[in-house]
Motif scaffolding. Sequence first.
Motif, PDB file in Angstrom:
ATOM      1  N   VAL A  46       0.846  -1.190   0.000  1.00 21.17           N
ATOM      2  CA  VAL A  46       0.000   0.000   0.000  1.00 21.17           C
ATOM      3  C   VAL A  46       0.880   1.238   0.000  1.00 21.17           C
ATOM      4  O   VAL A  46       1.738   1.396   0.868  1.00 21.17           O
ATOM      5  CB  VAL A  46      -0.946   0.021   1.228  1.00 21.17           C
ATOM      6  N   GLY A  47       0.665   2.109  -0.984  1.00 23.26           N
ATOM      7  CA  GLY A  47       1.392   3.371  -1.059  1.00 23.26           C
ATOM      8  C   GLY A  47       0.523   4.503  -0.539  1.00 23.26           C
ATOM      9  O   GLY A  47      -0.562   4.740  -1.071  1.00 23.26           O
ATOM     10  N   TRP A  48       0.994   5.177   0.508  1.00 23.97           N
ATOM     11  CA  TRP A  48       0.216   6.241   1.154  1.00 23.97           C
ATOM     12  C   TRP A  48       0.543   7.623   0.611  1.00 23.97           C
ATOM     13  O   TRP A  48      -0.060   8.611   1.019  1.00 23.97           O
ATOM     14  CB  TRP A  48       0.454   6.219   2.663  1.00 23.97           C
ATOM     15  N   THR A  49       1.522   7.715  -0.311  1.00 22.99           N
ATOM     16  CA  THR A  49       1.877   9.003  -0.895  1.00 22.99           C
ATOM     17  C   THR A  49       1.279   9.072  -2.293  1.00 22.99           C
ATOM     18  O   THR A  49       1.540   8.210  -3.138  1.00 22.99           O
ATOM     19  CB  THR A  49       3.408   9.191  -0.954  1.00 22.99           C
ATOM     20  N   GLY A  50       0.471  10.093  -2.517  1.00 20.77           N
ATOM     21  CA  GLY A  50      -0.219  10.244  -3.789  1.00 20.77           C
ATOM     22  C   GLY A  50       0.700  10.673  -4.917  1.00 20.77           C
ATOM     23  O   GLY A  50       1.854  11.057  -4.695  1.00 20.77           O
ATOM     24  N   THR A  51       0.197  10.609  -6.142  1.00 14.05           N
ATOM     25  CA  THR A  51       0.958  11.022  -7.311  1.00 14.05           C
ATOM     26  C   THR A  51       1.260  12.518  -7.264  1.00 14.05           C
ATOM     27  O   THR A  51       2.161  12.991  -7.944  1.00 14.05           O
ATOM     28  CB  THR A  51       0.180  10.688  -8.602  1.00 14.05           C
ATOM     29  N   ASP A  52       0.520  13.244  -6.426  1.00 11.50           N
ATOM     30  CA  ASP A  52       0.758  14.689  -6.257  1.00 11.50           C
ATOM     31  C   ASP A  52       1.814  14.962  -5.180  1.00 11.50           C
ATOM     32  O   ASP A  52       2.095  16.111  -4.847  1.00 11.50           O
ATOM     33  CB  ASP A  52      -0.547  15.418  -5.915  1.00 11.50           C
TER      34      ASP A  52
END
Length: 158
Positions: free
Chosen positions: A143-149
Motif C-alpha cells: 500500500v502506497g500512502w503518498t499520492g501522485t501529487d
Amino acid sequence: SAAEAEEAPDAAAEEAPPAPAPGSGVPGALQEGLLMLLNRKKKDWEAGYYALVPSLRDKSPHGHGDFAYMLHRADTEAEALRGEFQESINLASAQVQLMTGTVFSVKTSPEVSKSKTYCLSADAVADIRAWLTAMELVPGVTVGWTGTDGVTLAKEPE
C-alpha cells in the motif's frame, strides 16, 4: 403536560434506526462501503458497493483450501449483503496506491491473472484511510500512502 413532553423524545428516537456498525453487513468483511469505479471505456465513474473479504475459493472437499482476499463489487448494498457480487478482484500480491485526494488504484498481480489496474474513489478522506488501512491487513499487498501529487495521507486522523 409533563407526561406528553416525556413521550415526545421516545417517539422521535423510534423513527431513526441506528446505523449498522462498520463490518456488520457483509460477513467477514475487513472493510465495506460505497466506492466509485472509473469505467475507462465510458470515461465515467460508476457507483458500487464494495467489500474486502477473505474467502475460501476452492470449496471442494478434496481441494487444497485455496484461500484469497477478494475485493467484491455489487451494484447495491442489499445485493452485497445477499452475497450477490457482479465482480471479484483477487488481491493476492496486489499494489494499492493513493492517487490524489480521495482516489486510489488497485493493480492486480500477473501471478493471479492478467494484471489490471482499477481506479477507485471514495466520498471522504476518512473513507480512503479506512480502505488503505484494511488493504494493509492483507498479506502480500503493498500500500502506497503518498499520492501522485506528492502528498502523503496520514495513517491516523489529525
